[in-house]
Design an enzyme around this catalytic site. Structure first.
Site, mmCIF file in Angstrom:
data_model
loop_
_atom_site.group_PDB
_atom_site.id
_atom_site.type_symbol
_atom_site.label_atom_id
_atom_site.label_comp_id
_atom_site.label_asym_id
_atom_site.label_seq_id
_atom_site.Cartn_x
_atom_site.Cartn_y
_atom_site.Cartn_z
ATOM 1 N N GLN A 197 9.069 -1.680 1.422
ATOM 2 C CA GLN A 197 8.813 -2.663 2.474
ATOM 3 C C GLN A 197 10.171 -3.156 2.986
ATOM 4 O OE1 GLN A 197 5.186 -3.521 3.101
ATOM 5 N NE2 GLN A 197 5.291 -1.546 2.043
ATOM 6 N N ALA A 238 -0.701 -10.729 5.450
ATOM 7 C CA ALA A 238 -0.165 -9.472 4.933
ATOM 8 C C ALA A 238 0.875 -8.865 5.873
ATOM 9 C CB ALA A 238 -1.303 -8.491 4.693
ATOM 10 N N HIS A 239 1.446 -7.744 5.419
ATOM 11 C CA HIS A 239 2.557 -7.136 6.150
ATOM 12 C C HIS A 239 2.149 -6.650 7.525
ATOM 13 C CE1 HIS A 239 1.632 -3.018 3.995
ATOM 14 N NE2 HIS A 239 0.591 -3.534 4.598
ATOM 15 N N ASN A 240 3.115 -6.778 8.450
ATOM 16 C CA ASN A 240 2.993 -6.312 9.832
ATOM 17 C C ASN A 240 2.006 -7.111 10.677
ATOM 18 O OD1 ASN A 240 3.559 -3.624 8.075
ATOM 19 N ND2 ASN A 240 4.653 -3.520 10.026
#
Length: 348
Positions: A197, A238-240
């Protein structure tokens, strides 16, 4: 120091108009039930209108449509907002600059603006940039390359991971983690291979984040929190994810990776949204809803799976009658079977 204002001064502060004695002195605030003489209260919900007549408050903030019962007061369009502004006025505390206090660790290449306060136990990593009037409380950790704007407040035990960028006038409450690794793994036989990440988190101006919330760093690019968004305690982003401006995200909501929220979206408590969805501007999703599909702008959704709220209410009204309806349908099916058998017999 205690604050005292005349009713006229408060009305001018709120952009409202006075009812009654404009020279009345106000020394504080209280609720309709518990306010005392010298305090001001507010009426936002019409169902409590009768309390205006009996409250001990010296003045009431209300709309022009409300019955003032001849009391002193201030007429505004939005009493709830007005009272919030009064609360900020009466509870404002002058900021005291502490500087870098003993016990704080400052890495190499750190740049700081004017009037910063860094409390004992704070860890400021290499290459961190801190703006003017930032307040960093005890045991805050800023990894290398973090950037903070002006007037940022990080409460105790906040962690901001490497490269994250935080704008001006951002407040992050105790224990929250900004920029932790996103949850990304690729199947590898019977196991899992961790996907690096390597992106960052960007938080725009005027954002507030509650206690023990987590905003994961992107896998490659950015996780983005838009200007003016307010995030409650125990929220997972969460990511993005891309969160638009002026959203409200209530406690225990969870937003899976790469989901996009438009502007002014409201998520109730414990809302769960699956990955890669688009939630349109001004959408509202009620508490404990599960969202599995894109949501149109302005839609009001509820339930799991989330559907239009009015449809959900109609379905909920029918639900208690389902056992009775089932019995009726079974009777109708049996009668239809009998009719068909008779018709077949007559036909032969």
């Amino acid at each position: 120091m205690p604050i005292t204002k005349t009713l006229q001064e408060l009305a001018e502060h709120l952009g409202g108009r006075t009812m009654g004695d404009p020279s009345l002195i106000i020394t504080g605030l209280g609720t309709l039930d518990n306010a005392q003489k010298g305090q001001i209260t507010f009426l936002a919900n019409p169902k409590y209108a009768a309390k205006v007549e009996t409250t001990s408050a010296s003045a009431i903030v209300m709309t022009a449509a409300a019955n003032g019962f001849g009391r002193n007061g201030i007429v505004v369009t939005n009493p709830h907002l007005a009272f919030a502004k009064l609360l900020a006025l009466f509870t404002h505390r002058k900021r005291t600059t502490k500087g870098i206090m003993t016990g704080a660790f400052i890495g190499e290449g750190v740049t700081m603006g004017a009037e910063v306060s860094i409390y004992p136990g704070a860890y400021i990593g290499d290459g961190v940039s801190i703006g003017d009037r930032a307040t960093i409380h005890a045991n805050v950790t800023l990894y290398e390359g973090v950037s903070l704007g002006d007037d940022v407040t990080l409460h105790a035990s906040v962690s901001v991971r490497e490269g994250s960028r935080i704008g001006n006038r951002v407040t992050i409450h105790n224990g929250s983690v900004i920029g932790g690794d996103g949850f990304g793994y690729a199947p590898d036989g019977d196991g899992w291979f961790k996907i690096p990440q390597v992106g960052i988190v960007i938080i725009e101006d005027d954002v507030e984040i509650g206690a023990n919330s987590t905003i994961d760093r992107a896998a490659l690019e950015t996780t983005h929190i838009g200007q003016g968004t307010k995030i409650d305690n125990l929220v997972q982003i969460a990511h993005n994810c891309q969160i638009g401006d002026n959203c409200i995200i209530v406690a225990q909501a969870g937003i899976a990776g790469s989901t996009k929220l438009g502007k002014h979206v409201t998520l109730g408590g414990q809302v769960a949204i699956v990955d890669h969805l688009v939630i349109g501007d001004n959408a509202m999703i009620s508490g404990q809803s599960g969202v599995f599909n894109n949501v149109a702008s302005g839609a009001v959704m509820s339930g799991t799976p989330a559907i239009q709220h009015q449809s959900r209410l109609k379905s909920a009204a029918v639900f208690p009658h389902l056992p009775e309806m089932r019995k009726t349908l079974l009777k109708l099916r049996n009668r239809m079977t009998q009719v068909e058998e008779r018709l077949d017999t007559q036909g032969n």
